[in-house]
Design a protein around this motif. Structure first.
Motif, PDB file in Angstrom:
ATOM      1  N   ASP A   1       0.821  -1.219   0.000  1.00  0.00           N
ATOM      2  CA  ASP A   1       0.000   0.000   0.000  1.00  0.00           C
ATOM      3  C   ASP A   1       0.855   1.270   0.000  1.00  0.00           C
ATOM      4  O   ASP A   1       0.903   2.020   0.981  1.00  0.00           O
ATOM      5  CB  ASP A   1      -1.012   0.016   1.149  1.00  0.00           C
ATOM      6  CG  ASP A   1      -2.240  -0.833   0.829  1.00  0.00           C
ATOM      7  OD1 ASP A   1      -2.304  -1.390  -0.292  1.00  0.00           O
ATOM      8  OD2 ASP A   1      -3.129  -0.939   1.697  1.00  0.00           O
TER       9      ASP A   1
ATOM     10  N   ASN B   1      -3.293  -4.075  -1.631  1.00  0.00           N
ATOM     11  CA  ASN B   1      -4.554  -4.007  -2.386  1.00  0.00           C
ATOM     12  C   ASN B   1      -4.787  -2.632  -3.014  1.00  0.00           C
ATOM     13  O   ASN B   1      -5.522  -2.507  -3.984  1.00  0.00           O
ATOM     14  CB  ASN B   1      -5.751  -4.400  -1.504  1.00  0.00           C
ATOM     15  CG  ASN B   1      -5.866  -3.564  -0.256  1.00  0.00           C
ATOM     16  OD1 ASN B   1      -4.891  -3.385   0.473  1.00  0.00           O
ATOM     17  ND2 ASN B   1      -7.047  -3.045   0.020  1.00  0.00           N
TER      18      ASN B   1
ATOM     19  N   HIS C   1      -1.496  -3.963   5.576  1.00  0.00           N
ATOM     20  CA  HIS C   1      -2.920  -3.771   5.362  1.00  0.00           C
ATOM     21  C   HIS C   1      -3.640  -3.100   6.529  1.00  0.00           C
ATOM     22  O   HIS C   1      -4.369  -2.136   6.320  1.00  0.00           O
ATOM     23  CB  HIS C   1      -3.626  -5.073   4.992  1.00  0.00           C
ATOM     24  CG  HIS C   1      -5.055  -4.861   4.608  1.00  0.00           C
ATOM     25  ND1 HIS C   1      -5.407  -4.080   3.521  1.00  0.00           N
ATOM     26  CD2 HIS C   1      -6.230  -5.261   5.166  1.00  0.00           C
ATOM     27  CE1 HIS C   1      -6.732  -4.045   3.424  1.00  0.00           C
ATOM     28  NE2 HIS C   1      -7.252  -4.740   4.404  1.00  0.00           N
TER      29      HIS C   1
HETATM   30 MN   LIG Z   1      -4.163  -2.676   2.290  1.00  0.00          MN
END
Ligand SMILES: [Mn+2]
Length: 246
Positions: free
Chosen positions: A58, A94, A211
């Motif tokens: 990220d 993600n 995350h």
């Molecule tokens: Mn993440």
């Protein structure tokens, strides 16, 4: 933790260098914190105690124009580490990946050949050996087009291969209490880290996972947390990184 290999993994994640909190761009805070951590990894790198820089995913969403600044920041830091002889590992999260069918992501500039020697961008499940005898097993987040089964990676690990010294992921963790990563920063689908399978196969091997924005230790998984407080509701301290003896 007992030092075995004389290696210290310095792990940070969830930089979100494109983040905007209540109208304020956070790039400056994030860049300062990231540079501080890299400087620490470099200044503490010694023959008897080698540094390994790990980014657990990220960096930035790929769609805002601000993502270019984020990619430049990561590239600059990777070069700085490289010039100082500190290997670095960069996992996709993600937020970094695009669903374009080509596996594109915001860490691609680091991986384009401009950065030499020991900088590794990890956009698929991979094992790396930044130092002799130091195997790092990586579970990055991947787009749908490049999906994989993390449990199968553990199950199919060849019996003759030594266990990893460190496991790093940017996957989801079942049962953890969630924060801004699932509210203001929701993106992508749920792919779970196989904690039970990992702990059973390799008891005692440190596991770190990005995350989650609140740093914590959950079911044996070390979570660095986000580099900055990304929403006004977040109470955890920042900047934060983890140092793990391998
Ligand atoms: Mn993440």
């Amino acid at each position: 933790m007992k030092t075995k290999l004389g290696i210290r993994a310095i792990v940070s994640s969830d930089w979100h260098a494109d983040a905007v909190t209540a109208g304020e761009e956070r790039y400056g805070d994030v860049a300062n914190a990231a540079r501080m951590i890299a400087a620490y990894a470099i200044s503490s790198n010694r023959l008897a105690s080698r540094s390994l820089f790990v980014f657990a995913g990220d960096l930035s969403n790929p769609d805002p124009p601000r993502c270019w600044r984020a990619s430049k920041l990561a590239t600059q830091i990777a070069r700085l580490l490289d010039a100082a002889g500190v290997p670095s590992i960069w996992l996709t999260g993600n937020h970094d990946v695009l669903e374009d069918g080509y596996g594109s992501h915001t860490l691609m500039p680091l991986d384009a050949g401009g950065v030499s020697s020991w900088t590794r961008v990890v956009a698929e499940p991979t094992t790396l050996h930044p130092y002799d005898g130091c195997c790092v097993l990586c579970f990055p987040y991947v787009p749908r087009s490049h999906g994989y089964d993390p449990e199968a990676v553990v199950r199919d690990w060849p019996a003759i291969v030594a266990p990893p010294a460190l496991i790093v992921g940017h996957l989801m963790i079942e049962g953890i209490s969630v924060g801004s990563e699932t509210k203001d920063f929701a993106r992508g689908r749920d792919v779970f880290l196989p904690i039970d399978a990992l702990a059973k196969k390799w008891p005692g091997v440190p596991i770190v996972n990005g995350h989650y924005h609140a740093g914590q230790l959950y079911r044996g998984v070390h979570i660095p947390g986000s580099l900055a407080r990304l929403t006004l509701g977040e109470a955890h301290n920042s900047p934060r990184f983890l140092e793990i003896d391998l």
